[in-house]
Design a protein around this motif. Sequence first.
Motif, PDB file in Angstrom:
ATOM      1  N   ALA A  23       0.826  -1.206   0.000  1.00 55.83           N
ATOM      2  CA  ALA A  23       0.000   0.000   0.000  1.00 55.83           C
ATOM      3  C   ALA A  23       0.858   1.253   0.000  1.00 55.83           C
ATOM      4  CB  ALA A  23      -0.920  -0.011   1.221  1.00 55.83           C
ATOM      5  N   ALA A  24       1.919   1.250   0.794  1.00 57.66           N
ATOM      6  CA  ALA A  24       2.788   2.420   0.833  1.00 57.66           C
ATOM      7  C   ALA A  24       3.490   2.617  -0.504  1.00 57.66           C
ATOM      8  CB  ALA A  24       3.818   2.279   1.952  1.00 57.66           C
ATOM      9  N   PHE A  25       3.783   1.513  -1.192  1.00 54.99           N
ATOM     10  CA  PHE A  25       4.424   1.613  -2.494  1.00 54.99           C
ATOM     11  C   PHE A  25       3.527   2.331  -3.493  1.00 54.99           C
ATOM     12  CE2 PHE A  25       6.092  -0.083  -6.542  1.00 54.99           C
ATOM     13  CZ  PHE A  25       7.433   0.188  -6.346  1.00 54.99           C
ATOM     14  N   LEU A  26       2.203   2.165  -3.324  1.00 55.25           N
ATOM     15  CA  LEU A  26       1.258   2.792  -4.239  1.00 55.25           C
ATOM     16  C   LEU A  26       0.681   4.076  -3.683  1.00 55.25           C
ATOM     17  CD1 LEU A  26      -0.726  -0.371  -5.368  1.00 55.25           C
ATOM     18  CD2 LEU A  26       1.090   0.789  -6.618  1.00 55.25           C
ATOM     19  N   LEU A  27       0.465   4.109  -2.367  1.00 55.70           N
ATOM     20  CA  LEU A  27      -0.254   5.237  -1.759  1.00 55.70           C
ATOM     21  C   LEU A  27       0.500   5.714  -0.531  1.00 55.70           C
ATOM     22  CD1 LEU A  27      -3.742   3.504  -1.766  1.00 55.70           C
ATOM     23  CD2 LEU A  27      -2.943   5.126  -3.448  1.00 55.70           C
ATOM     24  N   LEU A  28       1.272   6.768  -0.667  1.00 57.56           N
ATOM     25  CA  LEU A  28       2.084   7.164   0.468  1.00 57.56           C
ATOM     26  C   LEU A  28       1.354   8.072   1.418  1.00 57.56           C
ATOM     27  CD1 LEU A  28       3.215  10.319  -0.018  1.00 57.56           C
ATOM     28  CD2 LEU A  28       4.446   9.163  -1.826  1.00 57.56           C
ATOM     29  N   SER A  29       0.272   8.655   1.031  1.00 59.30           N
ATOM     30  CA  SER A  29      -0.419   9.535   1.937  1.00 59.30           C
ATOM     31  C   SER A  29      -1.316   8.767   2.875  1.00 59.30           C
ATOM     32  CB  SER A  29      -1.248  10.565   1.185  1.00 59.30           C
ATOM     33  OG  SER A  29      -2.215   9.889   0.406  1.00 59.30           O
ATOM     34  N   ALA A  31      -4.341   9.275   3.857  1.00 55.57           N
ATOM     35  CA  ALA A  31      -5.658   9.103   3.293  1.00 55.57           C
ATOM     36  C   ALA A  31      -5.568   9.414   1.832  1.00 55.57           C
ATOM     37  CB  ALA A  31      -6.658  10.016   3.944  1.00 55.57           C
ATOM     38  N   ALA A  32      -5.740   8.402   1.041  1.00 55.68           N
ATOM     39  CA  ALA A  32      -5.439   8.573  -0.381  1.00 55.68           C
ATOM     40  C   ALA A  32      -6.664   8.998  -1.151  1.00 55.68           C
ATOM     41  CB  ALA A  32      -4.897   7.266  -0.944  1.00 55.68           C
ATOM     42  N   HIS A  33      -7.356  10.009  -0.672  1.00 56.89           N
ATOM     43  CA  HIS A  33      -8.572  10.414  -1.346  1.00 56.89           C
ATOM     44  C   HIS A  33      -8.421  11.747  -2.066  1.00 56.89           C
ATOM     45  CE1 HIS A  33      -8.745  11.860   2.869  1.00 56.89           C
ATOM     46  NE2 HIS A  33      -9.088  12.986   2.288  1.00 56.89           N
ATOM     47  N   GLY A  34      -7.207  12.301  -2.088  1.00 51.92           N
ATOM     48  CA  GLY A  34      -7.019  13.603  -2.706  1.00 51.92           C
ATOM     49  C   GLY A  34      -6.830  13.531  -4.205  1.00 51.92           C
ATOM     50  N   GLN A  35      -6.320  14.603  -4.756  1.00 50.93           N
ATOM     51  CA  GLN A  35      -6.099  14.675  -6.184  1.00 50.93           C
ATOM     52  C   GLN A  35      -4.978  13.735  -6.612  1.00 50.93           C
ATOM     53  OE1 GLN A  35      -7.796  16.802  -8.444  1.00 50.93           O
ATOM     54  NE2 GLN A  35      -9.181  16.945  -6.723  1.00 50.93           N
ATOM     55  N   PRO A  36      -4.951  13.350  -7.899  1.00 47.77           N
ATOM     56  CA  PRO A  36      -3.808  12.589  -8.400  1.00 47.77           C
ATOM     57  C   PRO A  36      -2.509  13.318  -8.077  1.00 47.77           C
ATOM     58  CG  PRO A  36      -5.543  12.637 -10.035  1.00 47.77           C
ATOM     59  CD  PRO A  36      -5.969  13.561  -8.917  1.00 47.77           C
ATOM     60  N   ASN A  81       2.727   6.778 -15.830  1.00 45.25           N
ATOM     61  CA  ASN A  81       1.729   7.438 -16.656  1.00 45.25           C
ATOM     62  C   ASN A  81       1.826   6.903 -18.081  1.00 45.25           C
ATOM     63  OD1 ASN A  81       0.780   9.732 -18.579  1.00 45.25           O
ATOM     64  ND2 ASN A  81      -0.010  10.337 -16.579  1.00 45.25           N
ATOM     65  N   TYR A  82       0.675   6.551 -18.638  1.00 49.52           N
ATOM     66  CA  TYR A  82       0.645   6.053 -20.004  1.00 49.52           C
ATOM     67  C   TYR A  82      -0.177   6.968 -20.898  1.00 49.52           C
ATOM     68  CZ  TYR A  82      -0.455   3.282 -24.108  1.00 49.52           C
ATOM     69  OH  TYR A  82      -0.627   2.862 -25.409  1.00 49.52           O
ATOM     70  N   ASN A  83       0.496   7.534 -21.876  1.00 50.36           N
ATOM     71  CA  ASN A  83      -0.166   8.270 -22.952  1.00 50.36           C
ATOM     72  C   ASN A  83      -1.051   9.409 -22.440  1.00 50.36           C
ATOM     73  OD1 ASN A  83      -0.313   8.530 -25.763  1.00 50.36           O
ATOM     74  ND2 ASN A  83      -2.291   7.485 -25.846  1.00 50.36           N
ATOM     75  N   ASP A  84      -0.694   9.938 -21.267  1.00 49.07           N
ATOM     76  CA  ASP A  84      -1.467  11.025 -20.671  1.00 49.07           C
ATOM     77  C   ASP A  84      -2.945  10.681 -20.567  1.00 49.07           C
ATOM     78  OD1 ASP A  84      -1.700  13.500 -19.463  1.00 49.07           O
ATOM     79  OD2 ASP A  84      -2.059  14.557 -21.344  1.00 49.07           O
ATOM     80  N   MET A  85      -3.230   9.398 -20.242  1.00 47.51           N
ATOM     81  CA  MET A  85      -4.607   8.937 -20.106  1.00 47.51           C
ATOM     82  C   MET A  85      -4.807   8.059 -18.881  1.00 47.51           C
ATOM     83  SD  MET A  85      -5.401   7.928 -24.081  1.00 47.51           S
ATOM     84  CE  MET A  85      -6.651   6.790 -23.520  1.00 47.51           C
ATOM     85  N   ILE A  86      -3.769   7.307 -18.500  1.00 48.58           N
ATOM     86  CA  ILE A  86      -3.850   6.379 -17.368  1.00 48.58           C
ATOM     87  C   ILE A  86      -2.649   6.621 -16.468  1.00 48.58           C
ATOM     88  CG2 ILE A  86      -3.871   3.960 -16.651  1.00 48.58           C
ATOM     89  CD1 ILE A  86      -5.118   3.294 -19.362  1.00 48.58           C
ATOM     90  N   SER A  91      -2.074   8.467  -5.461  1.00 50.83           N
ATOM     91  CA  SER A  91      -3.510   8.563  -5.237  1.00 50.83           C
ATOM     92  C   SER A  91      -4.245   7.296  -5.657  1.00 50.83           C
ATOM     93  CB  SER A  91      -4.088   9.761  -6.005  1.00 50.83           C
ATOM     94  OG  SER A  91      -4.000   9.540  -7.399  1.00 50.83           O
ATOM     95  N   GLY A  92      -3.574   6.388  -6.351  1.00 50.07           N
ATOM     96  CA  GLY A  92      -4.198   5.157  -6.811  1.00 50.07           C
ATOM     97  C   GLY A  92      -4.086   4.993  -8.311  1.00 50.07           C
ATOM     98  N   LEU A  93      -4.990   4.213  -8.881  1.00 51.75           N
ATOM     99  CA  LEU A  93      -5.040   3.956 -10.319  1.00 51.75           C
ATOM    100  C   LEU A  93      -6.128   4.828 -10.927  1.00 51.75           C
ATOM    101  CD1 LEU A  93      -4.152   2.267 -12.790  1.00 51.75           C
ATOM    102  CD2 LEU A  93      -5.904   0.588 -12.123  1.00 51.75           C
ATOM    103  N   ASN A  94      -5.760   5.642 -11.901  1.00 52.23           N
ATOM    104  CA  ASN A  94      -6.681   6.630 -12.464  1.00 52.23           C
ATOM    105  C   ASN A  94      -6.711   6.557 -13.984  1.00 52.23           C
ATOM    106  OD1 ASN A  94      -7.086   8.252  -9.862  1.00 52.23           O
ATOM    107  ND2 ASN A  94      -4.863   8.314 -10.105  1.00 52.23           N
ATOM    108  N   ALA A  95      -7.870   6.799 -14.562  1.00 52.99           N
ATOM    109  CA  ALA A  95      -8.028   7.021 -15.994  1.00 52.99           C
ATOM    110  C   ALA A  95      -8.680   8.383 -16.161  1.00 52.99           C
ATOM    111  CB  ALA A  95      -8.884   5.928 -16.625  1.00 52.99           C
ATOM    112  N   TYR A  96      -8.229   9.166 -17.126  1.00 54.44           N
ATOM    113  CA  TYR A  96      -8.747  10.525 -17.237  1.00 54.44           C
ATOM    114  C   TYR A  96      -8.685  11.011 -18.676  1.00 54.44           C
ATOM    115  CZ  TYR A  96      -3.753  11.677 -17.099  1.00 54.44           C
ATOM    116  OH  TYR A  96      -2.406  11.740 -17.367  1.00 54.44           O
TER     117      TYR A  96
END
Length: 280
Positions: A23-29, A31-36, A81-86, A91-96
Amino acid sequence: MRILSPALVRRRSPFSLVFGFIAAFLLLSPAAHGQPANDPFAANGKSSSWSVTLGAGAAFRPTFEGSDRYFVSPVPFVSINYNDMISLDTSGLNAYWRKDGLQIGGGVTYNLGRFQDGNSVFTQGDERLNGLGNIPVAMGLRAFANYKLGPVVLGATLTKYLAEGNNGLLIDGLVEMPVRLGDRTTITGRLFATWADESYMQTWFGVTPGQSLTSGYGIYQAGSGVKNVGLGINLRHRLGTSWILSADARLLRLTGSAEYSPMTVSDMNMNFLAMVGYRF
C-alpha cells in the motif's frame, strides 16, 4: 509533540506488514482520497508514451487524525503514466481525459485503516485508541475534476469507500498555484478542505455506547460536515536529466465533529514527505 520510532511500534501479523508495504508503495499519503499526485497539466518531457518514476523517501505524520504524537516511516514511491490517459501514483489507479484547461477522470484507491493499540511502519494507530476497535482496510472508488484558470488550478474529488466498517464518503476541494523558479525548480502552494459524511465521521471520530464501555471515552455521535481545512506547499527540483527531488509539507486543522471528538488531542496536525526519484 512526541515522536515514535518505527523500531518501537508493536509487532503486526505478516499479512499486515506485507499489505502495508504494498500500500505504501502505491499510496504514500495517510488518506489517499485527494487529487492525483502528478501535476495534471504538466508535460512529462518524454517522447515515449510511457513515463515512469521510481523513488524512495521518508514521511513524518501523526499517529492518528487528532493526535499530538508523530512517527517517521520509510516510503517507497512509484508513479507511472501512459499516454497522458492512465496513471498509477500515490492517489491510486486513475483514468482521465483532458482538453485545454479541463481534466476529468476517475479510478480506484484505498484507505489503510487504523490500529487501536499502536501504529505499524505504514499504518496509523495509537494505544490511546484502545477499546475503539480497529478500522479495516477499505477499497474506494473516486471521481475527480481539475480546471486550470490562468496560473491557478481548481480541483475537486469525490471518494466512496466500500468496506464494512469503513464505507464513508469524502469530498475534497483544492486550490493550488505552481510557481516556477528557474528551469529546474517548481514551488506549488495549496489550500484544501475535506467534507465527510456521517458514516465516515462516526467511524473515525465517533464513540458508540459499546466503544464507550471498552475505551472509557464518553459516547459521541459525530455528524457530517467539513472535517478539515489546511494549507500545503510542495517543492520539486530536477537534480539532472532524470533525477527529481520532492518535498511536501501540509498543515491541517480539524473542524466540526472531528475537532470536538473526545479522542482528538490536537486539532492541528502536520505531515511532511521528502523523496528522491528517478524518471525513466
